[in-house]
Motif scaffolding. Structure first.
Motif, PDB file in Angstrom:
ATOM      1  N   GLU A  67       0.835  -1.199   0.000  1.00 22.44           N
ATOM      2  CA  GLU A  67       0.000   0.000   0.000  1.00 22.44           C
ATOM      3  C   GLU A  67       0.868   1.247   0.000  1.00 22.44           C
ATOM      4  O   GLU A  67       2.020   1.210   0.423  1.00 22.44           O
ATOM      5  N   ALA A  68       0.296   2.373  -0.430  1.00 19.01           N
ATOM      6  CA  ALA A  68       0.990   3.657  -0.317  1.00 19.01           C
ATOM      7  C   ALA A  68       1.116   4.000   1.165  1.00 19.01           C
ATOM      8  O   ALA A  68       0.309   3.561   1.990  1.00 19.01           O
ATOM      9  N   ASP A  69       2.114   4.791   1.516  1.00 19.78           N
ATOM     10  CA  ASP A  69       2.374   5.079   2.919  1.00 19.78           C
ATOM     11  C   ASP A  69       1.268   5.892   3.580  1.00 19.78           C
ATOM     12  O   ASP A  69       0.838   5.574   4.686  1.00 19.78           O
ATOM     13  N   LYS A  70       0.810   6.975   2.937  1.00 24.75           N
ATOM     14  CA  LYS A  70      -0.194   7.838   3.559  1.00 24.75           C
ATOM     15  C   LYS A  70      -1.138   8.419   2.520  1.00 24.75           C
ATOM     16  O   LYS A  70      -0.755   8.644   1.376  1.00 24.75           O
ATOM     17  N   LEU A  71      -2.349   8.712   2.971  1.00 26.64           N
ATOM     18  CA  LEU A  71      -3.322   9.465   2.199  1.00 26.64           C
ATOM     19  C   LEU A  71      -3.802  10.579   3.110  1.00 26.64           C
ATOM     20  O   LEU A  71      -4.274  10.312   4.212  1.00 26.64           O
ATOM     21  N   GLU A  72      -3.630  11.821   2.674  1.00 27.07           N
ATOM     22  CA  GLU A  72      -4.009  12.970   3.497  1.00 27.07           C
ATOM     23  C   GLU A  72      -4.826  13.948   2.680  1.00 27.07           C
ATOM     24  O   GLU A  72      -4.690  14.020   1.460  1.00 27.07           O
ATOM     25  N   GLN A  73      -5.659  14.737   3.389  1.00 22.98           N
ATOM     26  CA  GLN A  73      -6.386  15.825   2.752  1.00 22.98           C
ATOM     27  C   GLN A  73      -5.772  17.135   3.223  1.00 22.98           C
ATOM     28  O   GLN A  73      -5.359  17.262   4.371  1.00 22.98           O
ATOM     29  N   ALA A  74      -5.707  18.113   2.329  1.00 18.84           N
ATOM     30  CA  ALA A  74      -5.158  19.420   2.690  1.00 18.84           C
ATOM     31  C   ALA A  74      -6.067  20.071   3.732  1.00 18.84           C
ATOM     32  O   ALA A  74      -7.290  19.937   3.684  1.00 18.84           O
ATOM     33  N   ASN A  75      -5.457  20.778   4.675  1.00 21.38           N
ATOM     34  CA  ASN A  75      -6.221  21.429   5.738  1.00 21.38           C
ATOM     35  C   ASN A  75      -7.044  22.605   5.226  1.00 21.38           C
ATOM     36  O   ASN A  75      -8.142  22.847   5.710  1.00 21.38           O
ATOM     37  N   ASP A  76      -6.522  23.313   4.254  1.00 20.55           N
ATOM     38  CA  ASP A  76      -7.150  24.561   3.815  1.00 20.55           C
ATOM     39  C   ASP A  76      -7.955  24.434   2.525  1.00 20.55           C
ATOM     40  O   ASP A  76      -8.627  25.368   2.121  1.00 20.55           O
ATOM     41  N   ASP A  77      -7.930  23.269   1.867  1.00 21.69           N
ATOM     42  CA  ASP A  77      -8.583  23.122   0.572  1.00 21.69           C
ATOM     43  C   ASP A  77      -9.241  21.750   0.495  1.00 21.69           C
ATOM     44  O   ASP A  77      -8.559  20.728   0.600  1.00 21.69           O
ATOM     45  N   ASP A  78     -10.555  21.723   0.292  1.00 23.69           N
ATOM     46  CA  ASP A  78     -11.249  20.437   0.241  1.00 23.69           C
ATOM     47  C   ASP A  78     -11.112  19.739  -1.109  1.00 23.69           C
ATOM     48  O   ASP A  78     -11.539  18.600  -1.267  1.00 23.69           O
ATOM     49  N   LYS A  79     -10.479  20.386  -2.100  1.00 21.82           N
ATOM     50  CA  LYS A  79     -10.255  19.780  -3.416  1.00 21.82           C
ATOM     51  C   LYS A  79      -8.909  19.072  -3.501  1.00 21.82           C
ATOM     52  O   LYS A  79      -8.648  18.376  -4.466  1.00 21.82           O
ATOM     53  N   THR A  80      -8.039  19.268  -2.522  1.00 21.50           N
ATOM     54  CA  THR A  80      -6.659  18.789  -2.609  1.00 21.50           C
ATOM     55  C   THR A  80      -6.411  17.631  -1.645  1.00 21.50           C
ATOM     56  O   THR A  80      -6.710  17.721  -0.456  1.00 21.50           O
ATOM     57  N   TYR A  81      -5.851  16.566  -2.200  1.00 22.74           N
ATOM     58  CA  TYR A  81      -5.463  15.388  -1.417  1.00 22.74           C
ATOM     59  C   TYR A  81      -4.020  15.051  -1.751  1.00 22.74           C
ATOM     60  O   TYR A  81      -3.512  15.418  -2.812  1.00 22.74           O
ATOM     61  N   TYR A  82      -3.372  14.325  -0.837  1.00 19.30           N
ATOM     62  CA  TYR A  82      -1.976  13.933  -1.029  1.00 19.30           C
ATOM     63  C   TYR A  82      -1.832  12.432  -0.814  1.00 19.30           C
ATOM     64  O   TYR A  82      -2.338  11.889   0.166  1.00 19.30           O
ATOM     65  N   ILE A  83      -1.121  11.783  -1.720  1.00 17.34           N
ATOM     66  CA  ILE A  83      -0.684  10.406  -1.510  1.00 17.34           C
ATOM     67  C   ILE A  83       0.820  10.483  -1.316  1.00 17.34           C
ATOM     68  O   ILE A  83       1.540  10.987  -2.181  1.00 17.34           O
ATOM     69  N   ILE A  84       1.262  10.018  -0.163  1.00 19.96           N
ATOM     70  CA  ILE A  84       2.676  10.152   0.203  1.00 19.96           C
ATOM     71  C   ILE A  84       3.338   8.775   0.169  1.00 19.96           C
ATOM     72  O   ILE A  84       2.847   7.820   0.764  1.00 19.96           O
ATOM     73  N   GLU A  85       4.448   8.709  -0.514  1.00 22.61           N
ATOM     74  CA  GLU A  85       5.250   7.495  -0.615  1.00 22.61           C
ATOM     75  C   GLU A  85       6.671   7.870  -0.211  1.00 22.61           C
ATOM     76  O   GLU A  85       7.304   8.697  -0.869  1.00 22.61           O
TER      77      GLU A  85
END
Length: 188
Positions: A101-119
């Motif tokens: 699996e990918a290491d992390k999935l996060e949502q931006a604090n200030d923008d509900d359109k932005t997500y991050y997948i961190i590897e």
């Protein structure tokens, strides 16, 4: 007459539709991917053009991979919510591509359109040595192209960019219409 053609083998109609999971050796992948990078590098003049070429190649892979994974793992049912498609990418797509699996999935604090997948250590960056003049090159743009194609072909148009942050971060920016549709689905 029929036994002559099927002797020692099962009939084609009796074979299961799902294929067994196969793994490609890391050395074969590293060789193929490094050749892809060299091929793209010989046809561009800047790092951003190289990353764009890798992303284009990734989009071709992502479009095909989506059909295979939806058929195999979801029995042909597609996701309708943003969080569910992101979890599908984080778990199923990453496992199919990289064996984990990918290491992390996060949502931006200030923008509900932005997500991050961190590897933290992407496989695509492991076997590529980057010269000092191209220090900003992130070959995970290929993976970003795969993710963007999967999202777009699933009905979640988004722009995926790749950044060096906490390892490699894929920044996913969804279109306004996707977020509005998701909020409407939650209101039901």
């Amino acid at each position: 007459m029929e036994t002559r053609f099927t002797r020692g083998k099962s009939a084609i109609l009796e074979r299961p539709l799902t294929r067994p999971k196969t793994e490609v050796s890391v050395s074969a992948f590293a060789l193929l991917f490094s050749e892809m990078v060299q091929y793209c590098q010989s046809r561009v003049y800047s790092v951003s053009e190289l990353q764009a070429r890798l992303a284009d190649m990734g989009q071709a892979v992502g479009a095909s991979l989506l059909d295979v994974l939806v058929l195999r793992e979801k029995n042909g049912k597609r996701e309708t919510k943003v969080l569910n498609i992101l979890l599908f990418i984080k778990v199923s797509v990453w496992r199919a591509l990289f064996g984990k699996e990918a290491d992390k999935l996060e949502q931006a604090n200030d923008d509900d359109k932005t997500y991050y997948i961190i590897e933290k250590e992407p496989l695509v960056n492991s076997y590529i040595s980057v010269p000092k003049e191209n220090s900003t090159l992130n070959c995970a743009a290929f993976t970003g192209g795969i993710v963007e194609a999967i999202l777009t072909h699933s009905g979640f148009p988004a722009k995926v960019t790749v950044h060096w942050h906490k390892g490699t971060t894929l920044m996913i920016k969804f279109d306004e219409a996707v977020i509005a549709r998701d909020k409407a689905l939650e209101g039901r």
